[in-house]
Design a protein around this motif. Structure first.
Motif, short mmCIF file in Angstrom:
data_model
loop_
_atom_site.label_atom_id
_atom_site.label_comp_id
_atom_site.label_asym_id
_atom_site.label_seq_id
_atom_site.Cartn_x
_atom_site.Cartn_y
_atom_site.Cartn_z
N ALA A 262 134.02 59.82 75.94
CA ALA A 262 132.56 59.93 76.78
C ALA A 262 132.12 58.39 76.64
N ARG A 263 132.04 57.94 75.53
CA ARG A 263 131.00 56.70 74.96
C ARG A 263 132.01 55.74 75.82
N LEU A 264 133.49 55.61 75.63
CA LEU A 264 134.19 54.51 75.80
C LEU A 264 134.32 54.44 77.41
N SER A 265 133.84 55.55 78.26
CA SER A 265 134.00 55.62 79.62
C SER A 265 132.75 54.99 80.00
N MET A 266 131.54 54.97 79.42
CA MET A 266 130.35 54.56 79.99
C MET A 266 130.23 53.04 80.46
N PRO A 267 130.91 52.15 80.01
CA PRO A 267 130.88 50.82 80.50
C PRO A 267 131.08 50.86 82.20
N LEU A 268 132.29 51.39 82.54
CA LEU A 268 132.85 51.57 83.87
C LEU A 268 131.73 52.33 84.76
N ASN A 269 131.18 53.54 84.10
CA ASN A 269 130.19 54.10 84.73
C ASN A 269 128.86 53.37 85.15
N ARG A 270 128.45 52.62 84.30
CA ARG A 270 127.36 51.66 84.34
C ARG A 270 127.68 50.56 85.25
N ILE A 271 128.86 49.97 85.47
CA ILE A 271 129.30 49.03 86.55
C ILE A 271 129.23 49.87 87.93
N ILE A 272 129.66 51.00 88.15
CA ILE A 272 129.80 51.57 89.26
C ILE A 272 128.04 51.84 89.67
N LEU A 273 127.24 52.26 88.73
CA LEU A 273 125.91 52.55 89.44
C LEU A 273 125.23 51.02 89.53
N HIS A 274 125.58 50.09 88.79
CA HIS A 274 124.82 48.63 89.24
C HIS A 274 125.40 48.25 90.60
N GLN A 275 126.64 48.58 91.09
CA GLN A 275 127.11 48.13 92.33
C GLN A 275 126.33 49.04 93.36
N ASP A 276 125.73 50.31 93.08
CA ASP A 276 124.82 51.16 93.89
C ASP A 276 123.44 50.23 93.75
N ARG A 277 122.80 50.21 92.71
CA ARG A 277 121.71 49.44 92.69
C ARG A 277 121.56 48.22 93.50
N ARG A 278 122.51 47.37 93.43
CA ARG A 278 122.42 46.05 94.17
C ARG A 278 122.19 46.22 95.45
N VAL A 279 122.52 47.13 96.07
CA VAL A 279 122.30 47.63 97.49
C VAL A 279 121.09 48.37 97.77
N VAL A 280 120.88 49.49 96.89
CA VAL A 280 120.16 50.34 97.34
C VAL A 280 118.55 49.69 97.05
N GLU A 281 118.29 48.75 96.11
CA GLU A 281 117.18 48.31 96.02
C GLU A 281 116.65 47.20 97.01
N THR A 282 117.54 47.26 98.10
CA THR A 282 117.18 46.21 99.24
C THR A 282 116.88 47.29 100.49
N GLN A 283 117.10 48.31 100.26
CA GLN A 283 116.70 49.38 101.29
C GLN A 283 115.12 49.31 101.66
N GLU A 284 114.80 49.63 102.75
CA GLU A 284 113.33 49.92 103.21
C GLU A 284 112.78 51.09 102.55
N ARG A 285 111.64 51.01 101.97
CA ARG A 285 111.30 52.07 101.25
C ARG A 285 111.16 53.65 102.07
N ASP A 286 110.45 53.53 103.14
CA ASP A 286 110.53 54.67 104.02
C ASP A 286 111.67 55.19 104.46
N ILE A 287 112.22 56.28 104.07
CA ILE A 287 113.26 56.96 104.64
C ILE A 287 113.05 57.74 105.88
N ARG A 288 111.62 57.79 106.46
CA ARG A 288 111.67 58.48 107.90
C ARG A 288 112.00 57.45 108.90
N LYS A 289 112.04 56.23 108.81
CA LYS A 289 112.81 55.47 109.34
C LYS A 289 114.20 55.16 109.77
N ASP A 290 114.90 56.03 109.17
CA ASP A 290 116.53 55.93 109.01
C ASP A 290 116.88 56.47 110.60
N VAL A 291 117.96 56.07 110.82
CA VAL A 291 118.94 56.84 112.00
C VAL A 291 120.22 57.42 111.79
#
Length: 321
Positions: A262-291
């Protein structure tokens, strides 16, 4: 409702102060290991209780030594003596907490809890896991919905778990287990000009990949019988979310060995999560404007459940902090 808010290893005898759901809270354990949570200030002069210490299973304010029990009542004011009867007004808010699966839950909502928080039934104590956590500059719904999004993999994760150019999304299929939890099945494939199937045209049992969500903030990726990724998303305030990610393993039957895997697998999981973070932190805050579109069905189901919680909605979208 119960919110998973901390990993058990974060709370020991020494008080720990954290911000959760827009509140400054202090957590600590008594001599039997029971966890308590109070507002993180002394009613007297507003000093932080988390800067104090635990004395005789009470938390002591570092300023003048006021001692609080687990219900938030001041039981001793040293300057007035041990025989002084402390008035009831000397108290701070306390919060019900529950601990299991090495997670600490906090009760937030109307009334008192009638049942314990729910965890994933198919993850037992024979699983080993590794964990990391990090703070994201995104509102709670954005953090949750990223893990409910079945369309982003070939774009955000094209170099990791999104390889294969499976951009076409059939369904997806969402099956509610009870009023607070659902499973969703993923049917992604390469676009060769075929028609996208509607959810009612598919059967969840045909999909080898499925994910599970327990409202308000627990998510599981069921990779295989012996491999899972679990996350919980903790609102710090309206604009920030603490994300806890765990990689569960039950492969060898030897828990110490599985812990290493499990510990040896965490670096890949961290990379995957940071790929998400790079995009998600650019989203507008208010979800109610989504289509939204058909592929967003798990997100739609989450929002239906979210909007039933008036207190939580007021916190996320109302005035103030």
């Amino acid at each position: 409702m119960w919110f998973a808010v901390l990993s058990s290893n974060e709370v020991r005898r020494k008080p720990v102060g954290v911000r959760r759901l827009g509140r400054d809270l202090v957590f600590w354990r008594d001599s039997l290991g029971k966890v308590y949570a109070l507002e993180d200030f002394c009613v007297h002069r507003r000093a932080r209780l988390s800067a104090g210490k635990v004395i005789n299973d009470r938390i002591q304010c570092p300023f003048h030594g006021f001692e609080y029990d687990g219900n938030g009542r001041v039981r001793l004011i040293p300057a007035l003596g041990k025989n002084y009867k402390v008035p009831d007004r000397f108290r701070v808010n306390s919060y019900p907490v529950y601990e299991k699966n090495n997670i600490i839950w906090l009760w937030s909502g109307e009334g008192e809890p009638e049942k314990e928080p729910k965890f994933f039934d198919d993850i037992d104590e024979d699983f080993a896991y590794a964990e990391f956590r990090e703070l994201w500059n995104v509102p709670f719904p954005r953090a949750v919905e990223n893990q409910l999004d079945v369309m982003h993999l070939p774009f955000v994760h094209r170099t990791t778990i999104g390889r294969g150019n499976r951009t076409l999304v059939h369904g997806p299929v969402v099956k509610w287990i009870d009023e607070d939890s659902f499973i969703f099945y993923v049917f992604n494939e390469v676009d060769r000009g075929q028609r996208v199937k509607r959810p009612e045209e598919l059967s969840g049992e045909e999909s080898r990949v499925y994910l599970e969500f327990i409202f308000p903030n627990l998510w599981q990726n069921h990779i295989s019988e012996g491999t899972r990724v679990v996350a919980f998303f903790v609102p710090v305030d309206r604009q920030k979310t603490m994300i806890y990610l765990r990689f569960y393993v039950k492969m060898t039957g030897l828990k110490p060995v599985d812990s290493i895997i499990a510990r040896l697998s965490m670096p890949l999981n961290r990379i995957i999560l940071h790929q998400d973070r790079r995009v998600v932190e650019t989203q507008e805050r208010d979800i109610r404007k989504d289509v939204l579109v058909q592929g967003d069905l798990p997100i739609m189901e989450f929002r239906k459940r979210l909007y039933k919680e008036k207190k939580l909605i007021d916190f996320l979208f109302g005035g103030g902090q």
